[in-house]
Design a protein around this motif. Structure first.
Motif, mmCIF file in Angstrom:
data_model
loop_
_atom_site.group_PDB
_atom_site.id
_atom_site.type_symbol
_atom_site.label_atom_id
_atom_site.label_comp_id
_atom_site.label_asym_id
_atom_site.label_seq_id
_atom_site.Cartn_x
_atom_site.Cartn_y
_atom_site.Cartn_z
ATOM 1 N N VAL A 60 57.631 -6.199 41.600
ATOM 2 C CA VAL A 60 58.053 -5.020 41.598
ATOM 3 C C VAL A 60 59.531 -4.948 40.655
ATOM 4 N N VAL A 61 60.075 -5.922 40.785
ATOM 5 C CA VAL A 61 61.166 -5.966 39.816
ATOM 6 C C VAL A 61 60.697 -6.281 38.396
ATOM 7 N N VAL A 62 59.605 -6.906 37.965
ATOM 8 C CA VAL A 62 59.254 -6.857 36.526
ATOM 9 C C VAL A 62 58.746 -5.591 36.234
ATOM 10 N N MET A 63 58.214 -4.805 37.095
ATOM 11 C CA MET A 63 57.659 -3.515 36.795
ATOM 12 C C MET A 63 58.944 -2.478 36.503
ATOM 13 N N ALA A 64 59.955 -2.843 37.173
ATOM 14 C CA ALA A 64 61.183 -2.030 36.998
ATOM 15 C C ALA A 64 61.892 -2.429 35.527
ATOM 16 N N LEU A 65 61.471 -3.414 35.128
ATOM 17 C CA LEU A 65 62.037 -3.887 33.947
ATOM 18 C C LEU A 65 61.230 -3.445 32.580
ATOM 19 N N VAL A 66 60.335 -2.939 33.050
ATOM 20 C CA VAL A 66 59.364 -2.246 31.874
ATOM 21 C C VAL A 66 59.720 -1.399 31.067
ATOM 22 N N PRO A 67 60.415 -0.323 31.695
ATOM 23 C CA PRO A 67 61.088 0.653 30.715
ATOM 24 C C PRO A 67 62.153 0.224 29.827
ATOM 25 N N ALA A 68 62.809 -0.862 30.436
ATOM 26 C CA ALA A 68 63.930 -1.424 29.461
ATOM 27 C C ALA A 68 63.238 -2.047 28.156
ATOM 28 N N LEU A 69 62.428 -2.929 28.484
ATOM 29 C CA LEU A 69 61.463 -3.639 27.539
ATOM 30 C C LEU A 69 60.858 -2.840 26.433
ATOM 31 N N LEU A 70 60.225 -1.658 27.046
ATOM 32 C CA LEU A 70 59.326 -0.754 26.081
ATOM 33 C C LEU A 70 60.235 -0.227 25.061
ATOM 34 N N PHE A 71 61.527 0.325 25.610
ATOM 35 C CA PHE A 71 62.564 1.112 24.956
ATOM 36 C C PHE A 71 63.268 -0.248 23.910
ATOM 37 N N GLY A 72 63.439 -1.352 24.370
ATOM 38 C CA GLY A 72 63.747 -2.510 23.393
ATOM 39 C C GLY A 72 62.922 -2.664 22.355
ATOM 40 N N ILE A 73 61.778 -2.653 22.686
ATOM 41 C CA ILE A 73 60.755 -2.992 21.625
ATOM 42 C C ILE A 73 61.015 -2.101 20.427
ATOM 43 N N TRP A 74 60.953 -0.634 20.828
ATOM 44 C CA TRP A 74 61.065 0.462 19.901
ATOM 45 C C TRP A 74 62.419 0.402 19.105
ATOM 46 N N ASN A 75 63.637 0.028 20.103
ATOM 47 C CA ASN A 75 64.668 -0.106 19.435
ATOM 48 C C ASN A 75 64.965 -1.063 18.412
ATOM 49 N N THR A 76 64.133 -2.178 18.370
ATOM 50 C CA THR A 76 64.454 -3.466 17.602
ATOM 51 C C THR A 76 63.649 -2.989 16.226
ATOM 52 N N GLY A 77 62.672 -2.359 16.420
ATOM 53 C CA GLY A 77 61.882 -1.764 15.108
ATOM 54 C C GLY A 77 62.986 -0.682 14.127
ATOM 55 N N TYR A 78 63.628 0.227 15.377
ATOM 56 C CA TYR A 78 64.172 1.433 14.669
ATOM 57 C C TYR A 78 65.673 0.886 13.980
ATOM 58 N N GLN A 79 66.351 0.133 14.844
ATOM 59 C CA GLN A 79 67.457 -0.711 14.253
ATOM 60 C C GLN A 79 67.009 -1.281 12.992
ATOM 61 N N HIS A 80 66.154 -2.053 12.892
ATOM 62 C CA HIS A 80 65.760 -2.857 11.537
ATOM 63 C C HIS A 80 65.414 -1.888 10.443
ATOM 64 N N PHE A 81 64.718 -1.055 10.852
ATOM 65 C CA PHE A 81 64.302 0.247 9.638
ATOM 66 C C PHE A 81 65.380 0.691 9.000
ATOM 67 N N LEU A 82 66.339 1.305 10.181
ATOM 68 C CA LEU A 82 67.503 2.243 10.055
ATOM 69 C C LEU A 82 68.587 1.338 9.178
ATOM 70 N N ALA A 83 68.646 -0.100 9.220
ATOM 71 C CA ALA A 83 69.670 -0.894 8.435
ATOM 72 C C ALA A 83 69.004 -1.106 6.965
ATOM 73 N N LEU A 84 67.924 -1.092 6.824
ATOM 74 C CA LEU A 84 67.297 -0.909 5.573
ATOM 75 C C LEU A 84 67.298 0.234 4.800
ATOM 76 N N GLY A 85 67.563 1.212 5.679
ATOM 77 C CA GLY A 85 67.610 2.942 5.085
ATOM 78 C C GLY A 85 66.109 3.255 4.624
ATOM 79 N N GLN A 86 65.090 2.769 5.634
ATOM 80 C CA GLN A 86 63.871 3.087 5.406
ATOM 81 C C GLN A 86 63.276 4.064 6.498
ATOM 82 N N GLU A 87 62.299 4.993 6.036
ATOM 83 C CA GLU A 87 61.782 5.949 6.880
ATOM 84 C C GLU A 87 60.342 5.197 7.220
#
Length: 384
Positions: A60-87
């Motif tokens: 159950v705790v692992v399931m509760a961590l899934v939203p943070a994990l999924l957002f972290g995956i998206w944010n990792t890519g978002y911050q990477h391409f934002l730093a490069l100035g790429q869309e």
């Protein structure tokens, strides 16, 4: 499921006592109880029974961590391409995050479970369930650019020194995941601090402005918290550890934990109250840039929310008494903001605050129980 059950039943005689692979009984038991609820029942007396055993609580705790994990995956890519100035497209953002985050999760689980299984086999005990959670917590509190070998070393340190030397799950004094982070922070500070480590690949890019990777806490130290509005900090669209940036995703996990009764809402609430109170006190003083950060904004920065929901509520290392939970949580929030403000070189104070209060949790419970005993004895004397 019937085919899987039949397969396990066919294997069981070979790993049971007297079987050819008796030494692997702990490993077999771990997989069997993870997949199916044990069919053992107590024949002596009446017991309260339900479907939630330790493994189910951990899942159950692992399931509760899934939203943070999924957002972290998206944010990792978002911050990477934002730093490069790429869309780029949403899919490209997600794929970049997956290729960066999932290997860290895999290394964490492979290293930790291998050690857990080895200790279980040597002792002839069942495999402890606690690492189901620790294996997910460790990656979420690390920077995305952390070398994989460091993840393995830190995980091994957390399991062996943080748990096994004390007797395994349920016997540890400090939160193992935080020990892994503390180990990395003090052993390899260059890979755990500074702006560049929080955005994947930024440290190897040439021609990228270093300020692109500045975290909200680093900006707060410099008095530039205005570049990270409260709403962005709450949503998590900021650089930071993989799973710690989005307060919204963390609160979704908190709802799951509270609804299922797996974690204490009293500790969660008291941590936020302690942090908010300390933030208000510093707002009144306001002699440096961190003291001037709005008290509410403090609660969305760094690992404060993640620590309040997933770390402070660890039932093994936290307070057990009901009154003690309020005291324990409040002091964590208070010390986290205090460390953040008084030590600008280390504005992320949640880790040290929780580890400190892990140490004093038994003492808090001792005084709470002792005070309750004295009150009851006093009432008994008055009635007599």
């Amino acid at each position: 499921m019937k085919a899987l059950r039949k397969l396990l039943d066919n294997i069981k005689p070979h790993v049971s006592k007297g079987g050819r692979f008796e030494m692997l009984h702990s490993t077999y038991d771990a997989f069997e109880t993870l997949l199916f609820v044990p069919n053992k029942t107590n024949q002596n007396g009446v017991h309260v029974r339900d479907a939630m055993d330790m493994k189910r609580n951990m899942i159950v705790v692992v399931m509760a961590l899934v939203p943070a994990l999924l957002f972290g995956i998206w944010n990792t890519g978002y911050q990477h391409f934002l730093a490069l100035g790429q869309e780029v497209t949403f899919l490209e953002t997600i794929l970049h995050g997956v290729f960066k985050v999932i290997p860290i999760v895999i290394v964490s689980y492979l290293t930790g479970l291998a050690i857990e299984f080895a200790f279980a086999q040597m002792r002839g005990h069942e495999v402890n369930e606690g690492f189901l959670v620790s294996g997910m917590l460790i990656p979420l509190i690390l920077p995305v650019d952390i070398p994989l070998w460091m993840v393995a070393v830190a995980t091994a340190f957390a399991v062996i020194i943080g748990k096994e030397v004390f007797g395994g799950t349920g016997m540890n004094i400090w939160n193992p995941a935080l020990l892994a982070r503390a180990f990395l922070f003090f052993a390899y500070p260059a890979q755990m601090s500074g702006d560049l480590v929080w955005i994947s690949g930024l440290s190897t890019m040439e021609g990228v402005d270093a300020t692109t990777g500045a975290t909200a806490l680093a900006a707060a130290v410099e008095g530039n918290i205005g570049s990270f509005p409260l709403w962005n900090s709450f949503l998590g669209i900021i650089p930071g550890s993989i799973g710690e940036t989005s307060t919204l995703a963390i609160l979704i996990g908190a709802v799951i934990l509270i609804f299922t009764g797996v974690a204490s809402w009293k500790i969660m609430v008291s941590v936020f109250l302690g942090g908010y109170f300390m933030g208000l006190v510093f707002n009144l003083i306001g002699i440096n840039s961190l003291m001037q950060v709005d008290a509410i904004h403090h609660l969305t920065l760094g690992g404060f929310a993640f620590g309040a929901v997933f770390m402070a509520t660890d039932p093994v290392t936290g307070s057990r008494t009901e009154t003690g939970k309020w005291i324990y949580g409040f002091l964590i929030g208070l010390f986290a903001i205090m460390i953040r403000v008084f030590n600008p070189a280390y504005p992320e104070g949640m880790m040290l605050a929780i580890l400190l209060m892990n140490t004093f949790a038994p003492l808090i419970d001792h005084f709470v129980v002792d005070a309750n005993i004295k009150r009851r004895l006093k009432r008994a004397v008055v009635k007599a």
